[in-house]
Design an enzyme around this catalytic site. Structure first.
Site, PDB file in Angstrom:
ATOM      1  N   CYS A 285      -5.029  12.926  12.285  1.00  0.00           N
ATOM      2  CA  CYS A 285      -5.802  11.684  12.134  1.00  0.00           C
ATOM      3  C   CYS A 285      -5.760  10.990  13.500  1.00  0.00           C
ATOM      4  CB  CYS A 285      -5.202  10.805  11.040  1.00  0.00           C
ATOM      5  SG  CYS A 285      -3.734   9.962  11.585  1.00  0.00           S
TER       6      CYS A 285
ATOM      7  N   ARG B 261      -4.830  11.017   3.847  1.00  0.00           N
ATOM      8  CA  ARG B 261      -3.669  11.886   4.056  1.00  0.00           C
ATOM      9  C   ARG B 261      -2.641  11.740   2.943  1.00  0.00           C
ATOM     10  NH1 ARG B 261      -1.956  14.029   7.754  1.00  0.00           N
ATOM     11  NH2 ARG B 261       0.165  13.443   7.233  1.00  0.00           N
TER      12      ARG B 261
ATOM     13  N   ARG C 184       0.101  14.760  12.772  1.00  0.00           N
ATOM     14  CA  ARG C 184       0.536  14.559  11.388  1.00  0.00           C
ATOM     15  C   ARG C 184       0.775  15.874  10.633  1.00  0.00           C
ATOM     16  NH1 ARG C 184      -1.182   9.299   9.981  1.00  0.00           N
ATOM     17  NH2 ARG C 184       0.434   9.312   8.389  1.00  0.00           N
ATOM     18  N   PRO C 185       1.610  16.762  11.110  1.00  0.00           N
ATOM     19  CA  PRO C 185       1.868  18.015  10.383  1.00  0.00           C
ATOM     20  C   PRO C 185       2.583  17.753   9.052  1.00  0.00           C
ATOM     21  CG  PRO C 185       3.428  17.749  12.162  1.00  0.00           C
ATOM     22  CD  PRO C 185       2.439  16.641  12.304  1.00  0.00           C
ATOM     23  N   ILE C 186       2.640  18.779   8.193  1.00  0.00           N
ATOM     24  CA  ILE C 186       3.375  18.614   6.927  1.00  0.00           C
ATOM     25  C   ILE C 186       4.465  19.677   6.796  1.00  0.00           C
ATOM     26  CG2 ILE C 186       1.438  17.521   5.709  1.00  0.00           C
ATOM     27  CD1 ILE C 186       1.121  20.301   4.244  1.00  0.00           C
ATOM     28  N   ASP C 187       4.903  20.227   7.938  1.00  0.00           N
ATOM     29  CA  ASP C 187       5.915  21.289   7.889  1.00  0.00           C
ATOM     30  C   ASP C 187       7.197  20.846   7.192  1.00  0.00           C
ATOM     31  OD1 ASP C 187       6.004  19.577  10.207  1.00  0.00           O
ATOM     32  OD2 ASP C 187       7.661  20.786  10.931  1.00  0.00           O
ATOM     33  N   LEU C 188       7.568  19.565   7.351  1.00  0.00           N
ATOM     34  CA  LEU C 188       8.822  19.110   6.733  1.00  0.00           C
ATOM     35  C   LEU C 188       8.678  18.988   5.219  1.00  0.00           C
ATOM     36  CD1 LEU C 188       9.849  16.387   9.343  1.00  0.00           C
ATOM     37  CD2 LEU C 188      10.676  18.746   9.153  1.00  0.00           C
TER      38      LEU C 188
ATOM     39  N   ASP D 157       4.454   0.827  11.970  1.00  0.00           N
ATOM     40  CA  ASP D 157       3.252   0.195  11.409  1.00  0.00           C
ATOM     41  C   ASP D 157       3.095  -1.257  11.833  1.00  0.00           C
ATOM     42  OD1 ASP D 157       3.287   1.898   8.185  1.00  0.00           O
ATOM     43  OD2 ASP D 157       2.783   2.543  10.204  1.00  0.00           O
TER      44      ASP D 157
ATOM     45  N   ARG E 208      -8.621  -0.317   4.069  1.00  0.00           N
ATOM     46  CA  ARG E 208      -7.666   0.654   3.518  1.00  0.00           C
ATOM     47  C   ARG E 208      -6.308  -0.004   3.257  1.00  0.00           C
ATOM     48  NH1 ARG E 208      -7.924   6.448   6.301  1.00  0.00           N
ATOM     49  NH2 ARG E 208      -6.505   6.683   4.545  1.00  0.00           N
TER      50      ARG E 208
ATOM     51  N   LYS F  39       0.844  -1.209   0.000  1.00  0.00           N
ATOM     52  CA  LYS F  39       0.000   0.000   0.000  1.00  0.00           C
ATOM     53  C   LYS F  39       0.872   1.249   0.000  1.00  0.00           C
ATOM     54  CE  LYS F  39      -1.745   1.627   3.994  1.00  0.00           C
ATOM     55  NZ  LYS F  39      -1.471   3.041   4.316  1.00  0.00           N
ATOM     56  N   ASN F  40       1.861   1.293   0.887  1.00  0.00           N
ATOM     57  CA  ASN F  40       2.632   2.526   1.058  1.00  0.00           C
ATOM     58  C   ASN F  40       3.650   2.742  -0.044  1.00  0.00           C
ATOM     59  OD1 ASN F  40       1.069   3.082   3.226  1.00  0.00           O
ATOM     60  ND2 ASN F  40       2.606   2.526   4.763  1.00  0.00           N
TER      61      ASN F  40
ATOM     62  N   ILE G 126       7.467   7.156  17.119  1.00  0.00           N
ATOM     63  CA  ILE G 126       7.167   7.917  15.904  1.00  0.00           C
ATOM     64  C   ILE G 126       5.891   8.739  16.040  1.00  0.00           C
ATOM     65  CG2 ILE G 126       6.764   7.744  13.409  1.00  0.00           C
ATOM     66  CD1 ILE G 126       9.502   6.684  14.089  1.00  0.00           C
TER      67      ILE G 126
HETATM   68  C1  EPZ Z   1       4.147   7.093   6.282  1.00  0.00           C
HETATM   69  O1  EPZ Z   1       3.386   8.138   6.851  1.00  0.00           O
HETATM   70  C2  EPZ Z   1       3.209   5.899   6.169  1.00  0.00           C
HETATM   71  N1  EPZ Z   1       2.090   6.233   5.286  1.00  0.00           N
HETATM   72  C3  EPZ Z   1       2.698   5.529   7.549  1.00  0.00           C
HETATM   73  O2  EPZ Z   1       1.907   4.351   7.412  1.00  0.00           O
HETATM   74  C4  EPZ Z   1       3.879   5.202   8.459  1.00  0.00           C
HETATM   75  O3  EPZ Z   1       3.416   4.944   9.752  1.00  0.00           O
HETATM   76  C5  EPZ Z   1       4.857   6.395   8.475  1.00  0.00           C
HETATM   77  O4  EPZ Z   1       5.252   6.728   7.126  1.00  0.00           O
HETATM   78  C6  EPZ Z   1       6.122   6.098   9.283  1.00  0.00           C
HETATM   79  O5  EPZ Z   1       6.770   4.969   8.746  1.00  0.00           O
HETATM   80  C7  EPZ Z   1       2.257   6.155   3.940  1.00  0.00           C
HETATM   81  O6  EPZ Z   1       3.328   5.832   3.447  1.00  0.00           O
HETATM   82  C8  EPZ Z   1       1.060   6.469   3.102  1.00  0.00           C
HETATM   83  P1  EPZ Z   1       6.288  10.388   8.449  1.00  0.00           P
HETATM   84  P2  EPZ Z   1       4.010   9.647   6.896  1.00  0.00           P
HETATM   85  O7  EPZ Z   1       6.250  11.648   7.675  1.00  0.00           O
HETATM   86  O8  EPZ Z   1       4.806   9.889   5.680  1.00  0.00           O
HETATM   87  C9  EPZ Z   1       6.285  13.695  11.858  1.00  0.00           C
HETATM   88  C10 EPZ Z   1       0.052   2.964   7.712  1.00  0.00           C
HETATM   89  O9  EPZ Z   1      -0.435   2.446   8.729  1.00  0.00           O
HETATM   90  N2  EPZ Z   1       6.207  14.657  10.745  1.00  0.00           N
HETATM   91  O10 EPZ Z   1       7.457   9.470   8.280  1.00  0.00           O
HETATM   92  O11 EPZ Z   1       2.901  10.576   7.211  1.00  0.00           O
HETATM   93  C11 EPZ Z   1       5.018  12.852  11.967  1.00  0.00           C
HETATM   94  O12 EPZ Z   1       4.032  13.539  12.722  1.00  0.00           O
HETATM   95  C12 EPZ Z   1       0.510   4.407   7.746  1.00  0.00           C
HETATM   96  O13 EPZ Z   1       0.237   2.360   6.608  1.00  0.00           O
HETATM   97  C13 EPZ Z   1       6.348  16.019  11.027  1.00  0.00           C
HETATM   98  O14 EPZ Z   1       6.506  16.420  12.186  1.00  0.00           O
HETATM   99  O15 EPZ Z   1       4.966   9.533   8.151  1.00  0.00           O
HETATM  100  C14 EPZ Z   1       5.514  11.602  12.640  1.00  0.00           C
HETATM  101  O16 EPZ Z   1       5.579  11.842  14.039  1.00  0.00           O
HETATM  102  C15 EPZ Z   1       0.216   5.060   9.088  1.00  0.00           C
HETATM  103  N3  EPZ Z   1       6.273  16.898  10.006  1.00  0.00           N
HETATM  104  C16 EPZ Z   1       6.929  11.440  12.094  1.00  0.00           C
HETATM  105  O17 EPZ Z   1       7.303  12.717  11.567  1.00  0.00           O
HETATM  106  C17 EPZ Z   1       6.105  16.494   8.700  1.00  0.00           C
HETATM  107  O18 EPZ Z   1       6.081  17.354   7.802  1.00  0.00           O
HETATM  108  C18 EPZ Z   1       7.044  10.422  10.963  1.00  0.00           C
HETATM  109  O19 EPZ Z   1       6.070  10.744   9.993  1.00  0.00           O
HETATM  110  C19 EPZ Z   1       5.971  15.118   8.436  1.00  0.00           C
HETATM  111  C20 EPZ Z   1       6.028  14.218   9.470  1.00  0.00           C
END
Ligand code: EPZ
Length: 427
Positions: free
Chosen positions: A123, A99, A128-132, A313, A405, A22-23, A335
């Site tokens: 969620c 998302r 789940r911010p997107i600042d990065l 996950d 999902r 999926k991912n 995480i």
């Molecule tokens: C991906 O989410 C996966 N989703 C998630 O899988 C998975 O849990 C996660 O990576 C970690 O491995 C998909 O690939 C669609 P991150 P993502 O950005 O990209 C923080 C599932 O169950 N962060 O690596 O959203 C964030 O809040 C799903 O299949 C910021 O602070 O994860 C988290 O604490 C759930 N700012 C950490 O980083 C940002 O801009 C890691 O998030 C982005 C993230």
């Protein structure tokens, strides 16, 4: 709403097919936005999120054609054609439901020189911010403005310049977005402290197949040389390492013996190491990996971490398995800030789990008892299914749309290896 009913106690045994990831699918599909030529993805899993992403691509002007696969086949072949973009906007009503929609930001910006994407909001598992995502895109030349819950990104002169960015923390999605944007930039880009998940490797390999120039694939430093255009390709989605890990836990918790056909054991080292520490037999086979538990499970201490660490996950599924292990196990979720919503539901089935902030202490119990339980998020719902497979009596898991999902035809796969499981529609 559908429920899944399980009558627990059966040992699972046999061969269970693992679907495409999926991912990986959710970051490979938006690659089609980067070219006007067709991108054909094979081994695409039949999942609600994949269908949802296809609708989003259609809204942007891409066509998505599912090619002849028999209904009984797992995985699909989808050809995506983005002759031209008819929109550069990902609207709130789509993004809030899925998302991963945020992953069109980088490719639309790279292809069209502008993009307007709704902020995804939080969620169940966290803010789940997107600042990065935004900081990384700015570093390679994007200009951003936020208004009314949307981010509007533009590339001065219509094309990103390229640049250098070092992530302060590892982010899978932000790495994916900036890589998909950088491949069409005017100059080169260096991304440091990039995520190294196998899904990122799959993304980079697909982009290279489309003509992108990326060095350092699989490491935490990606060097990308921008090109003027990308061409179409045919690419097979990697097997789902989280689905495979989830069904490995099903074999373990039922004292079963499963061959996970199509799994790539090299992608799931942290999971297989933890399974072996719990006393589970894990053996690579010609077609995938065999997981067997012919004795009592022992305790394991786990801390989730970015790849190659133990996948967040997999935390909920592993916790369900450890509920039936001897001794005491300590899990630490590093995480996400709220990824223990499966705990109260497991407790209703007789599990003994104490949560203190990011840490959960699991004391093994001799038995779990089936009960009506509620799914709250994708992986939490799988942990309830796993507990139900081992529990005495019937477990009814409600809100199974969460499961749909991320797990392709779950009841079918589990029934075929001996589970007493069915889906009941509540109308
Ligand atoms: C991906 O989410 C996966 N989703 C998630 O899988 C998975 O849990 C996660 O990576 C970690 O491995 C998909 O690939 C669609 P991150 P993502 O950005 O990209 C923080 C599932 O169950 N962060 O690596 O959203 C964030 O809040 C799903 O299949 C910021 O602070 O994860 C988290 O604490 C759930 N700012 C950490 O980083 C940002 O801009 C890691 O998030 C982005 C993230």
């Amino acid at each position: 709403m559908d429920r899944i009913l399980i009558r627990g106690g059966n040992r699972l045994s046999g061969r269970l097919p693992i679907s495409g990831a999926k991912n990986a699918a959710l970051t490979l599909m938006p690659c089609a936005l980067l070219t006007d030529e067709p991108l054909t993805l094979r081994n695409l899993p039949r999942l609600a999120d994949v269908d949802g992403f296809g609708h989003l691509l259609n809204q942007l002007g891409a066509s998505t054609a599912i090619e002849g696969t028999r209904p009984e086949d797992f995985g699909r072949v989808m050809t995506i054609r983005t002759g031209k973009l008819t929109s550069t906007e990902a609207p709130y009503d789509i993004v809030r439901k899925m998302r991963a929609s945020i992953l069109v930001l980088g490719p639309v910006l790279a292809r069209a020189g502008e993009a307007r994407v709704s902020l995804p909001g939080g969620c169940a598992i966290g803010n789940r911010p997107i600042d990065l995502h935004l900081k990384a895109l700015e570093a390679i030349g994007a200009e951003l403005e936020m208004a009314a819950g949307y981010v509007r990104a533009t590339a001065p002169g219509g094309r990103l310049s390229g640049g250098r960015y070092r992530f302060p923390v590892v982010s899978v999605g932000a790495t994916e977005n900036v890589v998909m944007a950088a491949v069409l930039a005017r100059g080169g880009s260096v991304i440091e402290n990039a995520a190294r998940e196998p899904e990122i490797v799959d993304l980079c390999n697909c982009l290279v197949a489309m003509g992108a120039r990326i060095a350092g694939i699989g490491t935490d430093t990606l060097e990308i040389e921008g090109v003027d255009r990308l061409h179409g390709a045919t690419y097979a989605v990697m097997p789902d390492r989280i689905e495979a890990g989830s069904y490995a836990c099903a074999a373990a918790i039922t004292g079963g013996d499963l061959e996970l056909v199509g799994a790539n054991v090299a992608d799931m080292q942290a999971t297989t190491d933890a399974l072996r520490e719990a006393g589970v037999t894990v053996e690579p086979t010609r077609d995938g990996v065999r997981v067997a538990a012919d004795g009592p499970l022992g305790p394991v201490n786990i801390a989730t971490a970015p790849y190659p660490g133990f996948a967040t996950d997999m935390q909920a599924q592993f916790m369900a398995m450890l509920c039936m292990a001897g001794g005491t196990s300590v899990l630490t979720e590093t995480i996400f800030e709220n990824r223990y919503m499966h705990v109260p539901e497991l407790a209703r089935m007789g599990a003994d789990i104490q949560v203190h902030g990011r840490t959960a202490v699991v004391k093994g119990v001799d038995r779990l008892v089936g009960a009506p339980v509620m799914a709250t998020d994708l992986r939490a719902s799988m942990s309830l299914i796993l507990a139900g497979l081992a529990a005495d009596g019937e477990t009814a898991v409600a809100r199974v749309y969460h499961l749909d999902r991320g797990y392709e035809r779950l009841e079918e796969k589990l029934s075929a290896v001996g589970a007493d499981i069915e889906r009941a529609s509540d109308g």
